[in-house]
Design an enzyme around this catalytic site. Structure first.
Site, PDB file in Angstrom:
ATOM      1  CB  VAL A  23     158.066  48.889  65.871  1.00  0.00           C
ATOM      2  CG1 VAL A  23     157.366  47.567  65.659  1.00  0.00           C
ATOM      3  CG2 VAL A  23     157.692  49.492  67.223  1.00  0.00           C
ATOM      4  CB  VAL A  24     159.578  47.966  60.917  1.00  0.00           C
ATOM      5  CG1 VAL A  24     160.063  47.171  59.709  1.00  0.00           C
ATOM      6  CG2 VAL A  24     158.059  48.110  60.895  1.00  0.00           C
ATOM      7  N   GLY A 102     147.382  56.877  72.444  1.00  0.00           N
ATOM      8  CA  GLY A 102     147.127  57.533  73.727  1.00  0.00           C
ATOM      9  C   GLY A 102     146.186  56.740  74.622  1.00  0.00           C
ATOM     10  CG  ASP A 127     145.821  65.420  74.442  1.00  0.00           C
ATOM     11  OD1 ASP A 127     146.024  66.479  73.829  1.00  0.00           O
ATOM     12  OD2 ASP A 127     144.857  64.663  74.216  1.00  0.00           O
ATOM     13  NE  ARG A 162     144.851  94.685  68.764  1.00  0.00           N
ATOM     14  CZ  ARG A 162     144.868  94.701  67.463  1.00  0.00           C
ATOM     15  NH1 ARG A 162     145.549  93.795  66.806  1.00  0.00           N
ATOM     16  NH2 ARG A 162     144.218  95.618  66.794  1.00  0.00           N
ATOM     17  CE  LYS A 213     154.323  91.689  82.834  1.00  0.00           C
ATOM     18  NZ  LYS A 213     154.162  90.242  82.924  1.00  0.00           N
ATOM     19  NE  ARG A 256     145.451  65.806  66.738  1.00  0.00           N
ATOM     20  CZ  ARG A 256     145.575  65.111  67.855  1.00  0.00           C
ATOM     21  NH1 ARG A 256     146.701  64.526  68.139  1.00  0.00           N
ATOM     22  NH2 ARG A 256     144.565  65.008  68.686  1.00  0.00           N
TER      23      ARG A 256
HETATM   24  P1  ATP Z   1     144.560  61.011  71.567  1.00  0.00           P
HETATM   25  O1  ATP Z   1     144.131  61.309  72.969  1.00  0.00           O
HETATM   26  O2  ATP Z   1     145.961  61.402  71.294  1.00  0.00           O
HETATM   27  O3  ATP Z   1     143.603  61.517  70.545  1.00  0.00           O
HETATM   28  P2  ATP Z   1     143.664  58.281  72.006  1.00  0.00           P
HETATM   29  O4  ATP Z   1     144.362  57.001  71.833  1.00  0.00           O
HETATM   30  O5  ATP Z   1     143.277  58.622  73.423  1.00  0.00           O
HETATM   31  O6  ATP Z   1     144.599  59.393  71.386  1.00  0.00           O
HETATM   32  P3  ATP Z   1     140.860  57.849  71.278  1.00  0.00           P
HETATM   33  O7  ATP Z   1     140.079  58.445  70.162  1.00  0.00           O
HETATM   34  O8  ATP Z   1     140.379  58.111  72.660  1.00  0.00           O
HETATM   35  O9  ATP Z   1     142.367  58.332  71.060  1.00  0.00           O
HETATM   36  O10 ATP Z   1     140.895  56.260  71.070  1.00  0.00           O
HETATM   37  C1  ATP Z   1     141.323  55.674  69.852  1.00  0.00           C
HETATM   38  C2  ATP Z   1     140.602  54.378  69.594  1.00  0.00           C
HETATM   39  O11 ATP Z   1     140.875  53.450  70.676  1.00  0.00           O
HETATM   40  C3  ATP Z   1     139.073  54.455  69.576  1.00  0.00           C
HETATM   41  O12 ATP Z   1     138.564  54.884  68.333  1.00  0.00           O
HETATM   42  C4  ATP Z   1     138.693  53.003  69.835  1.00  0.00           C
HETATM   43  O13 ATP Z   1     138.818  52.211  68.674  1.00  0.00           O
HETATM   44  C5  ATP Z   1     139.770  52.573  70.839  1.00  0.00           C
HETATM   45  N1  ATP Z   1     139.205  52.696  72.204  1.00  0.00           N
HETATM   46  C6  ATP Z   1     139.000  53.834  72.901  1.00  0.00           C
HETATM   47  N2  ATP Z   1     138.396  53.573  74.085  1.00  0.00           N
HETATM   48  C7  ATP Z   1     138.212  52.240  74.126  1.00  0.00           C
HETATM   49  C8  ATP Z   1     137.622  51.334  75.066  1.00  0.00           C
HETATM   50  N3  ATP Z   1     137.090  51.762  76.211  1.00  0.00           N
HETATM   51  N4  ATP Z   1     137.601  50.017  74.757  1.00  0.00           N
HETATM   52  C9  ATP Z   1     138.128  49.555  73.604  1.00  0.00           C
HETATM   53  N5  ATP Z   1     138.672  50.355  72.666  1.00  0.00           N
HETATM   54  C10 ATP Z   1     138.733  51.676  72.911  1.00  0.00           C
END
Ligand code: ATP
Length: 322
Positions: A23-24, A102, A127, A162, A213, A256
């Site tokens: 990105v950078v 994610g 995931d 096992r 097995k 991770r």
């Molecule tokens: P992973 O599944 O790999 O852990 P992720 O992006 O799904 O990654 P989450 O912990 O679900 O991880 O979300 C990360 C951050 O995104 C949350 O701490 C919050 O700040 C923001 N976030 C999550 N859900 C919402 C929502 N419904 N509205 C606004 N912000 C959100």
């Protein structure tokens, strides 16, 4: 000249650094000013935003984790929290934001974009449960780490005749368990998407021994109804009747922390470039992902609130091969 910020959010995934670097460097190549936000959405709210140039992202492509840090931020789930973030971004003169993360993180991207600040998401979670990208950054490396664990466990298991069990990550999505189970030659794979009878697991293990097995392997996703804890409790309760025990290994966060493999580094580099190109076209409110080997954009509104399910073809294949 655009001013663009990037952040990593949610669980860290191997390859996030390669995405930041891409990105950078792709932004700088366009003559833009690039910024990094520390600790995910929390850093947006507190204004923890620093300028980044090409040299700041040198020597990080091979590193796991994220140099920008990540965090869970409850405040960002509120409208007021997001307005505070927008105030900080505007005050720093930022025009657009790239969010590497994610499902939860891209939900945050969606709401921020709807509140008037231009956002582009990059698909990154081990995931692989995010719709809008067939593969997400970090999955391939996490799979290989889990596979190495299986190969090692098999050596010791066959020496002692096992049954052993490996629990991998996946709260709502069984992708990691299914794919590493197939790659590792598992006798049984338990995933959240499919209800499993533990008696059936026991029967399969017994048959495996009857067929000669020397070891038997079960792979479970942490979110399966019968995960490691529940399955061990079942086998202990019925040990006299079933005639054997299982030994469990829970991989947890070990999955991770690895060095990103070539696939994740290249995917992250391509997705980073795709995000910069989307911003150049002023195409906002989208997730940049990989579909049919191409870098694509999908509107965030089409992916929010959904969880990608595993391929039933792969589930069938796992049954044939066990
Ligand atoms: P992973 O599944 O790999 O852990 P992720 O992006 O799904 O990654 P989450 O912990 O679900 O991880 O979300 C990360 C951050 O995104 C949350 O701490 C919050 O700040 C923001 N976030 C999550 N859900 C919402 C929502 N419904 N509205 C606004 N912000 C959100």
């Amino acid at each position: 000249m655009k001013h663009v910020a990037v952040l990593t959010s949610g669980g860290d995934a191997p390859g996030m650094n390669a995405a930041i670097r891409s990105v950078v460097r792709c932004g700088v190549a366009k003559g833009w000013k690039m910024f990094g936000v520390r600790n995910g959405f929390r850093g947006l709210i507190t204004g923890n935003i620093v300028e980044m140039n090409t040299r700041d992202v040198g020597g990080i492509i091979q590193k796991g984790g994220t140099i920008l840090g990540s965090a869970r931020c409850e405040e960002f789930k509120t409208e007021e929290g997001r307005y505070q973030a927008i105030r900080e971004l505007r005050q720093k003169g930022i025009d657009a934001l790239i969010v590497i993360g994610g499902n939860g993180s891209q939900t945050g991207s969606y709401y921020l974009n709807n509140q008037g600040f231009p956002v582009v998401g990059i698909a990154s979670t081990i995931d692989n449960d995010l719709c809008g990208s067939e593969m997400t950054i970090g999955v391939d490396t996490a799979l290989n780490i889990a596979l190495e664990a299986i190969d090692r466990l098999k050596v010791t298991a066959s020496s002692h005749q096992r049954a052993f069990l490996l629990e991998v990550m996946g709260r709502d999505c069984g992708y990691l368990a299914l794919m590493v189970g197939i790659a590792g030659g598992a006798e049984y794979i338990l995933i959240p998407e499919i209800e499993t009878d533990p008696e059936q697991v026991a029967k399969t293990l017994r048959l495996a021994y009857e067929h000669g097995k020397t070891h038997a392997l079960i792979v479970v996703a942490e979110g399966a109804k019968y995960n490691a804890e529940a399955l061990i409790a079942f086998f202990e309760k019925h040990e006299d009747r079933l005639g054997f025990k299982i030994r469990a290994t829970i991989l947890g966060h070990v999955q991770r922390g690895g060095t990103p493999g070539a696939f994740d580094r290249n995917l992250a580099s391509r997705l980073g470039h795709g995000a910069i190109e989307a911003i150049d076209r002023e195409e906002y409110g989208v997730l940049v992902g990989l579909n049919q080997s191409k870098i694509t954009t999908t509107p965030l509104e089409e992916i929010v609130g959904k969880i990608k399910s595993v391929s039933m073809e792969m589930v069938e294949l796992a049954h044939i091969l066990d």
